[in-house]
Design a protein around this motif. Sequence first.
Motif, PDB file in Angstrom:
ATOM      1  N   ARG A  43       6.209   4.099   9.270  1.00 22.14           N
ATOM      2  CA  ARG A  43       5.903   2.694   8.994  1.00 22.14           C
ATOM      3  C   ARG A  43       4.387   2.551   8.957  1.00 22.14           C
ATOM      4  N   ALA A  44       3.862   2.158   7.808  1.00 25.15           N
ATOM      5  CA  ALA A  44       2.420   1.961   7.660  1.00 25.15           C
ATOM      6  C   ALA A  44       2.008   0.668   8.352  1.00 25.15           C
ATOM      7  N   ASP A  45       0.973   0.735   9.186  1.00 22.97           N
ATOM      8  CA  ASP A  45       0.479  -0.479   9.845  1.00 22.97           C
ATOM      9  C   ASP A  45       0.053  -1.499   8.786  1.00 22.97           C
ATOM     10  N   ILE A  46      -0.744  -1.060   7.827  1.00 25.92           N
ATOM     11  CA  ILE A  46      -1.145  -1.908   6.703  1.00 25.92           C
ATOM     12  C   ILE A  46      -1.092  -1.042   5.442  1.00 25.92           C
ATOM     13  N   LEU A  47      -0.387  -1.514   4.442  1.00 30.84           N
ATOM     14  CA  LEU A  47      -0.421  -0.887   3.124  1.00 30.84           C
ATOM     15  C   LEU A  47      -1.001  -1.935   2.191  1.00 30.84           C
ATOM     16  N   ALA A  48      -2.088  -1.576   1.527  1.00 28.63           N
ATOM     17  CA  ALA A  48      -2.781  -2.551   0.689  1.00 28.63           C
ATOM     18  C   ALA A  48      -2.808  -2.076  -0.758  1.00 28.63           C
ATOM     19  N   LEU A  49      -2.417  -2.968  -1.641  1.00 28.44           N
ATOM     20  CA  LEU A  49      -2.491  -2.711  -3.076  1.00 28.44           C
ATOM     21  C   LEU A  49      -3.886  -3.118  -3.534  1.00 28.44           C
ATOM     22  N   ARG A  50      -4.616  -2.170  -4.108  1.00 25.42           N
ATOM     23  CA  ARG A  50      -5.988  -2.430  -4.536  1.00 25.42           C
ATOM     24  C   ARG A  50      -6.021  -2.912  -5.982  1.00 25.42           C
ATOM     25  N   PRO A  51      -7.115  -3.543  -6.392  1.00 28.19           N
ATOM     26  CA  PRO A  51      -7.215  -4.055  -7.762  1.00 28.19           C
ATOM     27  C   PRO A  51      -7.021  -2.993  -8.843  1.00 28.19           C
ATOM     28  N   ASP A  52      -7.323  -1.735  -8.525  1.00 29.91           N
ATOM     29  CA  ASP A  52      -7.162  -0.659  -9.507  1.00 29.91           C
ATOM     30  C   ASP A  52      -5.731  -0.140  -9.578  1.00 29.91           C
ATOM     31  N   GLY A  53      -4.812  -0.748  -8.794  1.00 27.87           N
ATOM     32  CA  GLY A  53      -3.422  -0.314  -8.793  1.00 27.87           C
ATOM     33  C   GLY A  53      -3.128   0.762  -7.773  1.00 27.87           C
ATOM     34  N   GLY A  54      -4.153   1.226  -7.070  1.00 27.18           N
ATOM     35  CA  GLY A  54      -3.970   2.236  -6.037  1.00 27.18           C
ATOM     36  C   GLY A  54      -3.565   1.616  -4.718  1.00 27.18           C
ATOM     37  N   PHE A  55      -3.075   2.447  -3.821  1.00 35.29           N
ATOM     38  CA  PHE A  55      -2.670   2.000  -2.496  1.00 35.29           C
ATOM     39  C   PHE A  55      -3.575   2.595  -1.432  1.00 35.29           C
ATOM     40  N   ALA A  56      -3.995   1.743  -0.499  1.00 34.27           N
ATOM     41  CA  ALA A  56      -4.721   2.202   0.687  1.00 34.27           C
ATOM     42  C   ALA A  56      -3.807   1.980   1.886  1.00 34.27           C
ATOM     43  N   CYS A  57      -3.681   2.987   2.702  1.00 32.02           N
ATOM     44  CA  CYS A  57      -2.922   2.880   3.942  1.00 32.02           C
ATOM     45  C   CYS A  57      -3.951   2.800   5.068  1.00 32.02           C
ATOM     46  N   ILE A  58      -3.781   1.808   5.934  1.00 32.34           N
ATOM     47  CA  ILE A  58      -4.706   1.628   7.054  1.00 32.34           C
ATOM     48  C   ILE A  58      -3.918   1.765   8.346  1.00 32.34           C
ATOM     49  N   GLU A  59      -4.243   2.802   9.089  1.00 33.81           N
ATOM     50  CA  GLU A  59      -3.594   3.081  10.364  1.00 33.81           C
ATOM     51  C   GLU A  59      -4.463   2.474  11.467  1.00 33.81           C
ATOM     52  N   VAL A  60      -3.893   1.530  12.218  1.00 35.80           N
ATOM     53  CA  VAL A  60      -4.616   0.817  13.272  1.00 35.80           C
ATOM     54  C   VAL A  60      -4.464   1.582  14.581  1.00 35.80           C
ATOM     55  N   LYS A  61      -5.585   1.803  15.258  1.00 31.42           N
ATOM     56  CA  LYS A  61      -5.561   2.473  16.561  1.00 31.42           C
ATOM     57  C   LYS A  61      -6.231   1.583  17.601  1.00 31.42           C
ATOM     58  N   SER A  62      -5.552   1.393  18.731  1.00 36.26           N
ATOM     59  CA  SER A  62      -6.035   0.495  19.771  1.00 36.26           C
ATOM     60  C   SER A  62      -6.980   1.182  20.753  1.00 36.26           C
ATOM     61  N   GLY A  63      -7.037   2.487  20.711  1.00 29.05           N
ATOM     62  CA  GLY A  63      -7.904   3.226  21.616  1.00 29.05           C
ATOM     63  C   GLY A  63      -7.707   4.712  21.434  1.00 29.05           C
ATOM     64  N   SER A  64      -8.494   5.481  22.160  1.00 19.74           N
ATOM     65  CA  SER A  64      -8.436   6.938  22.007  1.00 19.74           C
ATOM     66  C   SER A  64      -7.072   7.488  22.420  1.00 19.74           C
ATOM     67  N   ARG A  65      -6.483   6.930  23.468  1.00 20.08           N
ATOM     68  CA  ARG A  65      -5.161   7.418  23.901  1.00 20.08           C
ATOM     69  C   ARG A  65      -4.123   7.191  22.814  1.00 20.08           C
ATOM     70  N   ASP A  66      -4.199   6.031  22.140  1.00 20.97           N
ATOM     71  CA  ASP A  66      -3.289   5.731  21.031  1.00 20.97           C
ATOM     72  C   ASP A  66      -3.442   6.779  19.940  1.00 20.97           C
ATOM     73  N   PHE A  67      -4.668   7.113  19.592  1.00 22.14           N
ATOM     74  CA  PHE A  67      -4.900   8.106  18.537  1.00 22.14           C
ATOM     75  C   PHE A  67      -4.428   9.500  18.971  1.00 22.14           C
ATOM     76  N   LEU A  68      -4.796   9.913  20.166  1.00 23.77           N
ATOM     77  CA  LEU A  68      -4.476  11.271  20.626  1.00 23.77           C
ATOM     78  C   LEU A  68      -2.986  11.493  20.852  1.00 23.77           C
ATOM     79  N   SER A  69      -2.255  10.434  21.186  1.00 25.83           N
ATOM     80  CA  SER A  69      -0.821  10.587  21.453  1.00 25.83           C
ATOM     81  C   SER A  69       0.032  10.409  20.200  1.00 25.83           C
TER      82      SER A  69
END
Length: 160
Positions: A43-69
Amino acid sequence: MTGPVSGITFAERAQAVRRAATRLCLLLGWAPLHEVPLPNGRRADILALRPDGGFACIEVKSGSRDFLSDQKWQDYRAFCDALYFAVDSDFPLDLLPADTGLVVAADLTAEVIRDAPAHPLAASRRRSLLQRFATLAASRLVLCEDPGAAVALRTALRPE
């Protein structure tokens, strides 16, 4: 459980980062959608449709423990043209992989610190993802305007 800074919980911190990243998407002319189920079960935290038709996926991390785990982030690459991490200004940036984009949030604003390297989707995958994105966005809009539709949908889908 609270975060290391300012006594807010990790969930509150993630929500603040997501809100700021979403506002940034809108300023960039991107159409963001939260919590997008992907075909691989992620499940993508944020999936954004860009003006060029491409998709950017943005993974949100609340802290280092969130990222490392949570090392599932590599599974998102197959469903976007550019992969970003969004973190707050207290996050230790050296933990994040250099081959991803970087968005840093502070309060209600965010800034792209590093653009994500492009890895274009195949045309067939892009078309499928665009269909999924549009269907999800339209469904959510209908449910905002008519919450009773959710009950009708659940009733229609109920096995007999």
